[in-house]
Each structure stands twice: as structure tokens, then as C-alpha cells.
Design a protein around this motif. Structure first.
Motif, PDB file in Angstrom:
ATOM      1  N   ILE A 472     -29.799  20.080  29.739  1.00 10.49           N
ATOM      2  CA  ILE A 472     -28.913  19.175  29.103  1.00 10.49           C
ATOM      3  C   ILE A 472     -28.632  17.862  29.771  1.00 10.49           C
ATOM      4  N   PRO A 473     -28.714  16.871  28.797  1.00 13.36           N
ATOM      5  CA  PRO A 473     -28.802  16.769  27.380  1.00 13.36           C
ATOM      6  C   PRO A 473     -30.262  16.864  27.067  1.00 13.36           C
ATOM      7  N   VAL A 474     -30.514  16.676  25.558  1.00 16.95           N
ATOM      8  CA  VAL A 474     -31.894  16.559  25.087  1.00 16.95           C
ATOM      9  C   VAL A 474     -32.739  15.234  25.456  1.00 16.95           C
ATOM     10  N   GLY A 475     -33.968  15.008  25.474  1.00 17.21           N
ATOM     11  CA  GLY A 475     -34.802  13.873  25.548  1.00 17.21           C
ATOM     12  C   GLY A 475     -35.575  13.603  26.529  1.00 17.21           C
ATOM     13  N   GLU A 476     -36.704  14.515  26.710  1.00 14.00           N
ATOM     14  CA  GLU A 476     -37.695  14.363  27.316  1.00 14.00           C
ATOM     15  C   GLU A 476     -39.112  15.269  26.768  1.00 14.00           C
ATOM     16  N   VAL A 477     -40.276  14.795  27.112  1.00 14.90           N
ATOM     17  CA  VAL A 477     -41.383  15.562  27.255  1.00 14.90           C
ATOM     18  C   VAL A 477     -41.946  15.451  28.842  1.00 14.90           C
ATOM     19  N   PHE A 478     -42.456  16.485  29.127  1.00 17.90           N
ATOM     20  CA  PHE A 478     -42.870  16.572  30.590  1.00 17.90           C
ATOM     21  C   PHE A 478     -44.273  17.573  30.454  1.00 17.90           C
ATOM     22  N   THR A 479     -44.905  17.288  31.601  1.00 21.85           N
ATOM     23  CA  THR A 479     -45.844  17.831  32.176  1.00 21.85           C
ATOM     24  C   THR A 479     -46.341  17.896  33.539  1.00 21.85           C
ATOM     25  N   SER A 480     -47.038  18.782  34.325  1.00 19.30           N
ATOM     26  CA  SER A 480     -47.449  18.770  35.610  1.00 19.30           C
ATOM     27  C   SER A 480     -48.819  18.270  35.529  1.00 19.30           C
ATOM     28  N   PRO A 481     -48.908  16.884  35.892  1.00 21.10           N
ATOM     29  CA  PRO A 481     -50.508  16.331  36.035  1.00 21.10           C
ATOM     30  C   PRO A 481     -51.348  17.089  36.962  1.00 21.10           C
ATOM     31  N   LEU A 482     -52.842  16.816  36.762  1.00 19.27           N
ATOM     32  CA  LEU A 482     -53.704  17.140  37.713  1.00 19.27           C
ATOM     33  C   LEU A 482     -53.536  15.994  38.867  1.00 19.27           C
ATOM     34  N   LEU A 483     -53.695  16.372  39.925  1.00 22.00           N
ATOM     35  CA  LEU A 483     -53.450  15.381  41.066  1.00 22.00           C
ATOM     36  C   LEU A 483     -54.874  14.569  41.370  1.00 22.00           C
ATOM     37  N   ALA A 484     -55.972  15.093  41.225  1.00 24.04           N
ATOM     38  CA  ALA A 484     -57.149  14.145  41.330  1.00 24.04           C
ATOM     39  C   ALA A 484     -57.311  13.351  40.045  1.00 24.04           C
ATOM     40  N   GLY A 485     -57.321  12.144  40.648  1.00 22.89           N
ATOM     41  CA  GLY A 485     -57.303  10.836  39.406  1.00 22.89           C
ATOM     42  C   GLY A 485     -56.137  10.339  39.450  1.00 22.89           C
ATOM     43  N   THR A 486     -55.029  11.091  39.492  1.00 24.84           N
ATOM     44  CA  THR A 486     -53.729  10.397  39.535  1.00 24.84           C
ATOM     45  C   THR A 486     -53.238   9.433  40.846  1.00 24.84           C
ATOM     46  N   GLY A 487     -52.966   8.326  40.508  1.00 20.37           N
ATOM     47  CA  GLY A 487     -52.656   7.376  41.397  1.00 20.37           C
ATOM     48  C   GLY A 487     -52.051   6.123  41.174  1.00 20.37           C
ATOM     49  N   GLY A 488     -51.786   5.251  42.153  1.00 19.52           N
ATOM     50  CA  GLY A 488     -51.180   3.938  41.919  1.00 19.52           C
ATOM     51  C   GLY A 488     -49.778   3.834  42.485  1.00 19.52           C
ATOM     52  N   THR A 489     -48.920   2.680  41.926  1.00 21.56           N
ATOM     53  CA  THR A 489     -47.602   2.547  42.538  1.00 21.56           C
ATOM     54  C   THR A 489     -46.603   2.885  41.450  1.00 21.56           C
ATOM     55  N   LEU A 490     -45.415   3.710  42.114  1.00 17.38           N
ATOM     56  CA  LEU A 490     -44.224   3.724  41.561  1.00 17.38           C
ATOM     57  C   LEU A 490     -43.235   2.862  42.077  1.00 17.38           C
ATOM     58  N   HIS A 491     -42.492   2.037  41.312  1.00 20.34           N
ATOM     59  CA  HIS A 491     -41.337   1.123  41.717  1.00 20.34           C
ATOM     60  C   HIS A 491     -40.097   1.204  40.861  1.00 20.34           C
ATOM     61  N   VAL A 492     -38.995   1.303  41.469  1.00 20.17           N
ATOM     62  CA  VAL A 492     -38.109   1.080  40.816  1.00 20.17           C
ATOM     63  C   VAL A 492     -36.896   0.468  41.715  1.00 20.17           C
ATOM     64  N   LYS A 493     -36.082  -0.680  40.940  1.00 21.41           N
ATOM     65  CA  LYS A 493     -35.314  -1.527  41.584  1.00 21.41           C
ATOM     66  C   LYS A 493     -34.095  -0.892  42.374  1.00 21.41           C
ATOM     67  N   LYS A 494     -33.487  -0.117  41.634  1.00 19.93           N
ATOM     68  CA  LYS A 494     -32.441   0.608  42.332  1.00 19.93           C
ATOM     69  C   LYS A 494     -32.418   2.049  41.663  1.00 19.93           C
ATOM     70  N   VAL A 495     -32.017   2.974  42.355  1.00 18.90           N
ATOM     71  CA  VAL A 495     -32.015   4.388  41.950  1.00 18.90           C
ATOM     72  C   VAL A 495     -31.222   5.219  42.733  1.00 18.90           C
ATOM     73  N   TYR A 496     -30.509   6.295  42.151  1.00 19.55           N
ATOM     74  CA  TYR A 496     -29.552   7.109  42.767  1.00 19.55           C
ATOM     75  C   TYR A 496     -30.091   8.491  42.795  1.00 19.55           C
ATOM     76  N   LEU A 497     -30.289   8.867  43.931  1.00 13.60           N
ATOM     77  CA  LEU A 497     -31.055  10.383  44.214  1.00 13.60           C
ATOM     78  C   LEU A 497     -30.223  11.095  45.006  1.00 13.60           C
ATOM     79  N   ASN A 498     -29.840  12.301  44.630  1.00 14.59           N
ATOM     80  CA  ASN A 498     -29.127  13.282  45.290  1.00 14.59           C
ATOM     81  C   ASN A 498     -27.972  12.682  46.243  1.00 14.59           C
ATOM     82  N   GLY A 499     -27.290  12.002  45.355  1.00 16.04           N
ATOM     83  CA  GLY A 499     -25.874  11.262  45.995  1.00 16.04           C
ATOM     84  C   GLY A 499     -26.244   9.876  46.809  1.00 16.04           C
ATOM     85  N   LEU A 500     -27.493   9.699  46.832  1.00 14.73           N
ATOM     86  CA  LEU A 500     -27.740   8.504  47.799  1.00 14.73           C
ATOM     87  C   LEU A 500     -28.268   7.309  47.104  1.00 14.73           C
ATOM     88  N   GLN A 501     -28.141   6.160  47.359  1.00 14.40           N
ATOM     89  CA  GLN A 501     -28.724   5.050  46.632  1.00 14.40           C
ATOM     90  C   GLN A 501     -29.904   4.484  47.450  1.00 14.40           C
TER      91      GLN A 501
END
Length: 673
Positions: A472-501
Motif C-alpha cells: 500500500i498505496p497503489v501505483g506500480e507495474v513491476f517485473t523481474s528482468p532477465l540479467l543477460a542484456g540488462t545494463g547501463g547506469t542508474l543515477h539519482v541525485k538524492k535518495v533515502y534508503l533504509n533510513g539513510l540518505q
């Protein structure tokens, strides 16, 4: 009781003795006075203290580790090392372990209290000799304590997780007058303005409002079983996790769960070093007196982590689950009420704190993997479910009541509308095997996601249509992608994960696994890498992308912008506010062989990736014991496009707005910005 009486008497004497060398005297006297206080709390039978008296007592118990006093606390490994030299780390560990006596005092756990007092007395006795022990001897005393009581600690923890007869918290919730805030001090947890503010706010709501909040939560749990085609009637217990202050809602939820045939199992976050999981708190909790203190002691098990301990703990888990296997078999899983709004915490790394060696990191991974398998044998993944919901706390700001009502609204959005729109997105995603995600305005994200091949598109799909049940709440569609062929860069300017910035977090993927990483929290690049290794990668040499999702809850996004709380939202809500990518296990870990279907009847076939498939050959290679979601907010999102075999693209999102026909309503909340 004889042991308790002796340990209590000796501790009282130590508080005023001056036998040990002056360098160590303050530690022993100060700690003895603290222990005397917890003993007094345990033996105190007075039940009619005023709110002011209870507040004072609570403050005294936690005063030493509060931020304003932490520079001179033995809970601070840097101060302990400065004062005690080579014994600093050891005594800081001891001091932290002894703070568990607060819990034993309030729960009247005399056995645990006795063992803690005896440990303190034993260390003191070693230093009361003419020749003080070396550091190795002191370490031996501490590790012997851990090893001697490992079985007891594990058995108690596992029993807490499945046995409704351990009802310390349930009694407080169900038997207290919740309009009298003195009840908050019955737990022994640190009580901050957040716990008091939430309790006061919930007391201002009508009973119907409380029951509606509880119903959103309990119905999400029930529907999770239905959507997963699991039989809830086989289950007899549910684990309720919450932050203090939410007792009115929890009380209503207990009643609603009992109508489903489920008794509550409510246990506190762990206080023994044997049972702690980093700085995270699994179970009910009060306020965090000092997040830096928790962070400094997140790897205290480095003191005793070796191959023999891993074997001992796993044996203890196995024998304990076997003892409580009948209770474990009918346990349904957790129902969590999370909170958010606290000031984002960026920790300071202290070299004096205990930390895993590379060998210990590997042992911890082995321990997590093996313990996950034991849990799954007794509380089967394909039979249990869960639900999570989140609410703000007063620390979020002056507009707390407005924000709270806004979150209630977000938690109860029309899931039928979202289900229809999200199915439109899924229908487009299912036409191809590749998805491209790019950032904008300084966001350097450039990812290519490889989807599974659908053998029968009329009956199969890659993406789950996620509405308001377990998540909860509503609002996503999700999948488990194949690993072969998946690649590139993930970047986020600021994120809060498990209580840590995390600032400017970058993860580079190749063949679906993280091969490089960085952030800008600290000046030193290696310190930044260790921060990610500790808190996202969890010391795995490589870790896969376990999930790719597109968040659709633009209402939550706009509310976050309106109240300027983007950096304070939990991942539970934040993941619905843009595309997100989880590193670690897939969304279906431990239940990959259980068929899952969307509301339209199509089976979600993307429940595995190349790593989780290894469970069929060697289960120890298949799981990571973590799943960390990282969201790109809409304003940093350039595009999400599907790519067909001819290289033609169809856009789902362009410049942070939904452009796929049939998704226009998702843009309406943006008009309020």
C-alpha cells in the motif's frame, strides 16, 4: 533468583568502589549506576506515576546516548577508545549490550537481566586484580558470553516471532486507556515527540476514522493471500510491526485480524547483538534516541563473527524452529506499519567502531543465506504473505495533520482506476523484450532492460499489476528482468534508503549486475564506496537487478512536492513516484514456483532470473537476503520507451509525463504543481 540477588548486590557495590585503576573507574562506576537504575525499574511495582515522572524516568534511561551527550558516552566507540585505549571497542560493545537491560526490566525478564549483570561483574572482576587482563582476554569473556547464550537468545527470538502467548505488547495495547498517554512508557522504549504527537493525533480522530485506517491495512493483508492464491484459513497468527503511538489503529487492527481467525504476534526489535540486523529495527519500536549510535554499532557482531559462531547460530535456529514448528507452520507473515518524516540522517563513519573484515563479510552472507533457507522451511514462502502501509510522524513539520490526512487519501485511492490504467501500460510493455530508461536535467540514467520472452501472450505477462494489497498505496507495474542484456547506469541525485540518505548515487550494471558504484556523501571516494557496500550491496561482490518497475502514483508525487517532503518519504511510497529498480532478490524470492496472476487472469511468468534459477542446483547461490528499491523521481526522468525487434520505439513517459494513450489521467495531478 540466587544468581540474580548476588549479581544485583555486587553491581550495587561496584557503583561506589574505587578498586580498579583510575583510567577504567569512570566506565565501571557509570555503567554500574545505569544497571542499578534498570534494576530499580524492574523491581518497582508502583503503577500510578504521573506523566511527568514517567517522562523523567524515560529521559534518564536514554540520556547518555542522546546526540547532545554522545561525545562523552561510552556508547560512542570513538570516546570509549579515547578514554580506554585498546579496550575502547570492547567496552563500547559491552556497554551497548548492557543497555538491553532496559528491555529486561520492563518485561520482567529476570534471567536475561541476571546474565547481563553477571557479564558486567565478570569483566569488572578481571580489572579489579593487581594485574589487569590484556585485550584478548577481555574479548574472550565477551565472546564466551555470546557463545554460551546464543541458543537461548535465538530460541527466545524465534518464539517471539510465532507464539501469541508472548503478549507483553498486546496487553499494553488492549488493556490500556489509550487516551492516557502514560501507556507509552510501559514498553521501556525511548519516547520522543513523534510517539507522543502521533498518539495525540490519533486520539483526535473518530473511531470510524481509526477503523477505516485499520481496515485498509488488514484488508490489504487478506487480499494479498487471495491475489497470491494462498489459503489464509490455514494461518492462525499475524505479526504486527509498528512504531509506538499507533496503538489505537493497532488495537482496531487486532480486532479485525481476529475476525479473520488470526491472533497477533507482536515482538520488539532485537537488543541482543546475536539477533540484531545492522541498524535496522525489525519489530515494534519507539523513537530512535540517536541514529548515529545505532549506526556505530551496526556491525558489533564483528567482535565474535567466525566460522564456529555461524555454525552455532544456524544450529540454534534449526533446533529452535523445530521446537516451535507447529506455531511456525500456521504463521501468516508480517503486517507492517512504517513511519516517515524524520530528518534525513547522513551518518559519520567512525574508524573506532567495530567493522567486518572481508572474511567476516563473507561469513555474514553465508549466515544470511543459510538462515533464510531455515526460515523458509518452517514458514514457507509459498504459503505466507505480508502487507506494508506507511504514515508520517510530527517531525515531518508544522503541517503534520494535513500531511497525515493526505497520506490517508493516498492510501485509499481508487485501485480500480489504477488497475485499468496500469493494464494499458502492461499491454504495451508485453509487446516487446526491451525497455529503455533515460534521465534528464542532470540525471545520467541510461539503462536498457531485457524482459522475458512470452511463449503465449494471450495467457502470459511479464508485469504484475500492483494495486493496494500487500504493498500500500497503489501505483506500480513491476517485473523481474532477465540479467543477460540488462545494463547501463542508474543515477539519482538524492535518495533515502533504509533510513539513510544517499547523494548522487550511481550504480553501473553489466549483464544485470552491479559492477561499479559511487555517491558523494563523503569527501573520500573509498568511504563512499564502503557506504554503498555496507548499506546497498551488503558486501556481495556482485548483486543483480531483481526488479524493474514503473510507478504510477502521481498523486503521491504531487503531494510530496506540495509539502516538500520528497526526501522524507519511505521507499514504500517513493517507489510509486517514478520508475524504480531493486538490487538484490527478485520480488518473488522463495516463492518462484507459485503461480501468480493479474486481475485479467494472465499469469506473471517473470518470477525468476538467471541467479534465482540456481536454486534448482545449489540454493546457496540463489538468494542475497536483500531487496533495495531505488526510484528516479519524475522530474529527473527523461523517457521510458519500449523497443521492438526492428528498433522501433513506443513511449510510455517523455520528460516526466505519461504519453501512452490511455494513461492521460495520471498527468492530472501534475496540474496542481
Amino acid at each position: 533468583m540466587e544468581r540474580y540477588a548476588l549479581a544485583k548486590m555486587r553491581t550495587g557495590e561496584i557503583a561506589s568502589e574505587e578498586i580498579v585503576q583510575e583510567q577504567y573507574l569512570e566506565f565501571f562506576q557509570k555503567t554500574a549506576r545505569f544497571l542499578k537504575h534498570t534494576i530499580e525499574v524492574m523491581e518497582n511495582t508502583e503503577t500510578d506515576k504521573s506523566l511527568e515522572e514517567l517522562e523523567k524516568e524515560n529521559r534518564q534511561l536514554y540520556e547518555d546516548i542522546l546526540p547532545e551527550n554522545y561525545d562523552t558516552s561510552y556508547g560512542n566507540p570513538a570516546y570509549a577508545t579515547e578514554k580506554l585505549g585498546e579496550y575502547g571497542q570492547l567496552f563500547s560493545f559491552l556497554y551497548t549490550e548492557l543497555r538491553g537491560t532496559i528491555v529486561y526490566a520492563y518485561e520482567k525478564r529476570i534471567k536475561d537481566m541476571t546474565e547481563a549483570l553477571e557479564l558486567f561483574v565478570e569483566v569488572y572482576a578481571a580489572f579489579a586484580q593487581e594485574e589487569i587482563p590484556d585485550a584478548a582476554t577481555v574479548k574472550g569473556i565477551l565472546t564466551s558470553y555470546v557463545n554460551d547464550y546464543c541458543q537461548d537468545m535465538m530460541e527466545r527470538r524465534i518464539q517471539e516471532g510465532v507464539d501469541p502467548e508472548l503478549d507483553f505488547a498486546v496487553k499494553i495495547i488492549m488493556e490500556s486507556d489509550l487516551t492516557d498517554l502514560r501507556y507509552l512508557y510501559k514498553y521501556g522504549e525511548f519516547i520522543s515527540d513523534n510517539e507522543i504527537g502521533v498518539a495525540q493525533f490519533l486520539n483526535s480522530l473518530t473511531q470510524k476514522e481509526i477503523e477505516d485506517m485499520a481496515s485498509t491495512y488488514t484488508e490489504g493483508y487478506r487480499i494479498g493471500f487471495i491475489m497470491g492464491r494462498k489459503d489464509i484459513t490455514k494461518k492462525k497468527t499475524v505479526n504486527i510491526r509498528y512504531n509506538l503511538g499507533f496503538e489505537r489503529m493497532v488495537k482496531a487492527a487486532i480486532v479485525q485480524f481476529e475476525k479473520m481467525g488470526l491472533k497477533p504476534v507482536i515482538y520488539r526489535h532485537a537488543v541482543h547483538a546475536v539477533n540484531k540486523k545492522g541498524q535496522s529495527r525489525v519489530g515494534y519500536t519507539g523513537g530512535i534516541a540517536n541514529p548515529q549510535y545505532d549506526y556505530d554499532h551496526r556491525q558489533d557482531s564483528a567482535l565474535f563473527m567466525d566460522g564456529e559462531f555461524v555454525k552455532r547460530k544456524l544450529r540454534a535456529m534449526q533446533t529452535s524452529y523445530e521446537k516451535y514448528k507447529e506455531l511456525a507452520e500456521v504463521h501468516g507473515g508480517p503486517a507492517c506499519i512504517e513511519t516517515f518524516g524524520e530528518i534525513p540522517f547522513s551518518p559519520e563513519n567512525r574508524p573506532e567502531a567495530l567493522a567486518y573484515t572481508e572474511a567476516q563479510q563473507k561469513l555474514q552472507i553465508e549466515l544470511d543465506n543459510e538462515s533464510g533457507q531455515i526460515v523458509n522451511r518452517y514458514i514457507k514462502g509459498d504459503e505466507r504473505s505480508f502487507t506494508i502501509i506507511a504514515y508520517p510522524v510530527p517531525e515531518i513539520g508544522d503541517k503534520f495533520p494535513e500531511i497525515f490526512y493526505e497520506i490517508v487519501k493516498i492510501n485509499t485511492l481508487d485501485y480500480h482506476l489504477y488497475q485499468e490504467i496500469q493494464q494499458t501500460i502492461i499491454d504495451t510493455l508485453d509487446t516487446c523484450e526491451w525497455v529503455e530508461i533515460k534521465g534528464q536535467d542532470g540525471n545520467e540514467t541510461d539503462l536498457l532492460i531485457h524482459l522475458h520472452t512470452l511463449a503465449d501472450p494471450e495467457k502470459e505477462t511479464n508485469f504484475e499489476n500492483c494495486v493496494a494489497d500487500v504493498n500500500i498505496p497503489v501505483g506500480e507495474v513491476f517485473t523481474s528482468p532477465l540479467l543477460a542484456g540488462t545494463g547501463g547506469t542508474l543515477h539519482v541525485k538524492k535518495v533515502y534508503l533504509n533510513g539513510l540518505q544517499f547523494k548522487n548515487l550511481k550504480l553501473v550494471f553489466d549483464c544485470g549486475q552491479v559492477i561499479d558504484y559511487s555517491c558523494t556523501n563523503f569527501e573520500d571516494e573509498e568511504e563512499n564506496r564502503r557506504y554503498i557496500e555496507d548499506n546497498i550491496l551488503h558486501h556481495h561482490a556482485k548483486i543483480p537487478m531483481g526488479e524493474f518497475a514503473i510507478g504510477t502514483n502521481t498523486t503521491a508525487y504531487v503531494a510530496a512536492k506540495k509539502y516538500q517532503i520528497e526526501d522524507k518519504l519511505p521507499i514504500l511510497i517513493a517507489e510509486k513516484m517514478g520508475p524504480h529498480f531493486a538490487v538484490g532478490d527478485t520480488c518473488y524470492s522463495w516463492a518462484e514456483d507459485t503461480a501468480v496472476f493479474n486481475p485479467n487472469g494472465k499469469e506473471i511468468i517473470a518470477r525468476d532470473n538467471e541467479i534465482s534459477m540456481l536454486r534448482k542446483e545449489d540454493i546457496s547461490m540463489a538468494y542475497y537476503g536483500c531487496h533495495t528499491d531505488i526510484t528516479i523521481p519524475y522530474e529527473e526522468l527523461g523517457s521510458i520507451r519500449v523497443i521492438d525487434d526492428d528498433g522501433e520505439m513506443v513511449s510510455i513517459i517523455e520528460k516526466g509525463r505519461f504519453v501512452l494513450p490511455g494513461t492521460e489521467k495520471l498527468n492530472e495531478p501534475f496540474e496542481k504543481l
